[in-house]
Design an enzyme around this catalytic site. Structure first.
Site, short mmCIF file in Angstrom:
data_model
loop_
_atom_site.label_atom_id
_atom_site.label_comp_id
_atom_site.label_asym_id
_atom_site.label_seq_id
_atom_site.Cartn_x
_atom_site.Cartn_y
_atom_site.Cartn_z
CE LYS A 198 -3.53 -2.54 -0.26
NZ LYS A 198 -4.40 -3.20 0.68
C1 LIG Z 1 -5.45 -4.39 0.99
C2 LIG Z 1 -6.93 -4.22 1.02
C3 LIG Z 1 -7.69 -4.50 2.15
C4 LIG Z 1 -7.13 -5.21 3.34
O1 LIG Z 1 -6.10 -4.55 3.94
P1 LIG Z 1 -5.29 -5.32 5.10
O2 LIG Z 1 -4.56 -4.21 5.80
O3 LIG Z 1 -4.38 -6.28 4.42
O4 LIG Z 1 -6.27 -5.98 5.96
C5 LIG Z 1 -9.03 -4.20 2.16
N1 LIG Z 1 -9.62 -3.65 1.09
C6 LIG Z 1 -8.94 -3.38 -0.04
C7 LIG Z 1 -9.66 -2.75 -1.18
C8 LIG Z 1 -7.58 -3.69 -0.12
O5 LIG Z 1 -6.91 -3.46 -1.25
#
Ligand SMILES: *Cc1c(COP(=O)(O)O)cnc(C)c1O
Length: 375
Positions: free
Chosen positions: A172
């Site tokens: 991210k």
């Molecule tokens: C990465 C992601 C999540 C989950 O994030 P985590 O921190 O790994 O739990 C949820 N929604 C979307 C759209 C994502 O891309």
């Protein structure tokens, strides 16, 4: 690279306090300041944040929660974890985000929450979503896993709805390996989410050993183990400071990609930033015009791999995953816009640490494969 992160982690290691403590609370305060919201709760994932939000809002068996099929499975899994029913509303083909008019069609007396997802970092139509939610007295929980830097018409994402969940997963824009943040402007909800994030006990370990003196803890909820350790927060603090600088690089690379790919007829470009909003530009995904290509999408991705370019899919629509097909009877054809995009989307490498030459290499690889496989 990452000198500040290394310094922060070493400082935390030397402090002897590796669990949730001063650094996690400092990260929460800095994040809340960045977002402009009243409360930020540091967690070990965005999924934990979404789950806690639904828990605090009282979502349970018999309730329905509306979301987009074009998301990561965890957005929908948390609805199932609460024993509630996931209901999908199709996306707008022009924005790839949940269509507010489709949300309204899916509302029943059982509907309790809407979870808009800012796909790839492009903010959803929050004015329309908020209006629908108000009209039917629904809660809104935003999945902002892609959208830490995003703004919607003068309001920062994370300051608008009942709750907003952010992800700091390794890929991210703000990356701590694993991690997340839940924001809200509601003090009692923030307090409850915080307690439930750490076993449901009334005082966290940091406070129990603080100067106020020892007090025993008590479980007031059957909580979860969702807290963020200080080691993780040590990675988050310097990352947060670099977000805006990185967004400027992403913005520049986005324009480079758009300009270079716009004349390739076999490819559709991602929806651009809407006037009055800030797109967090987490992922740059193209749409393959499969009718003009001799190969299916997966083979296109393999061909990119052969050129040394790693690509991904964000996302295969959730209603077509095995669990959701079998448990709820979802079928192909139910959400045609999400399916159309889900079958054709390819996320290209798109990171601020890429050089301009790296970006050009991606562009050249895409051009080469299209030229080779065009009909
Ligand atoms: C990465 C992601 C999540 C989950 O994030 P985590 O921190 O790994 O739990 C949820 N929604 C979307 C759209 C994502 O891309």
């Amino acid at each position: 690279m990452f000198q500040e992160e290394i310094a922060q982690v070493v400082e935390t290691l030397r402090s002897g306090w590796w669990g949730t403590g001063a650094k996690a609370h400092e990260f929460e305060a800095e994040f809340a300041k960045y977002i402009g919201c009243k409360h930020a709760i540091a967690l070990n994932s965005a999924t934990a944040g979404l789950h806690l939000a639904l828990d605090v809002l009282g979502v349970r068996s018999g309730d329905e929660v509306i979301t987009t099929p074009l998301t990561f499975v965890s957005t929908v899994n948390v609805i199932v974890h609460r024993g509630a029913r996931p209901v999908f509303a199709d996306v707008d083909p022009a924005t790839w985000n949940i269509d507010p008019a489709e949300i309204e069609k899916k509302i029943t007396p059982k509907t309790k929450v809407v979870i808009p997802v800012h796909l790839h970092g492009r903010p959803c139509d929050m004015a329309a979503i908020t209006a629908v939610a108000k009209k039917y007295r629904l809660y809104v929980v935003e999945d902002a896993a892609h959208a830490t830097e995003a703004w919607y018409k003068g309001q920062k994402i994370g300051s608008i709805s009942d709750f907003t969940a952010f992800s700091f997963y390794a890929t991210k824009n703000l990356a701590t390996g694993e991690g997340g943040m839940l924001t809200t402007n509601n003090q009692p909800w923030a307090e409850e989410a915080r307690i439930k994030s750490l076993h449901g006990i009334s005082k966290d370990a940091w406070k129990r050993y603080s100067s106020a003196g020892f007090t025993p803890y008590e479980a007031i909820y059957a909580g979860y183990k969702y807290n963020m350790p200080d080691l993780t927060a040590s990675l988050g603090l310097p990352q947060l400071k670099r977000l805006e600088k990185n967004l400027a690089i992403r913005r520049r690379y986005w324009k480079l990609m758009d300009r270079a790919l716009s004349d390739i007829e076999e490819i559709g470009l991602p929806p651009d930033e809407e006037a009055g909003t800030v797109h967090a530009r987490h992922l740059y995904a193209i749409l393959l015009r499969l009718d003009r290509l001799k190969i299916p999408r997966n083979q296109f991705i393999n061909a990119l791999q052969t050129e040394g370019i790693g690509a991904g899919i964000h996302f295969e629509p959730v209603h077509l995953h095995k669990f959701y097909r079998e448990k709820y009877g979802f079928k192909k054809g139910q959400f045609p816009n999400a399916e159309y995009i889900g079958e054709r989307t390819v996320s290209l490498p798109f990171y601020p640490h890429m050089s301009e030459q790296d970006v050009n290499d991606v562009i050249e690889a895409v051009r080469k494969i299209v030229e080779y496989y065009r009909k």
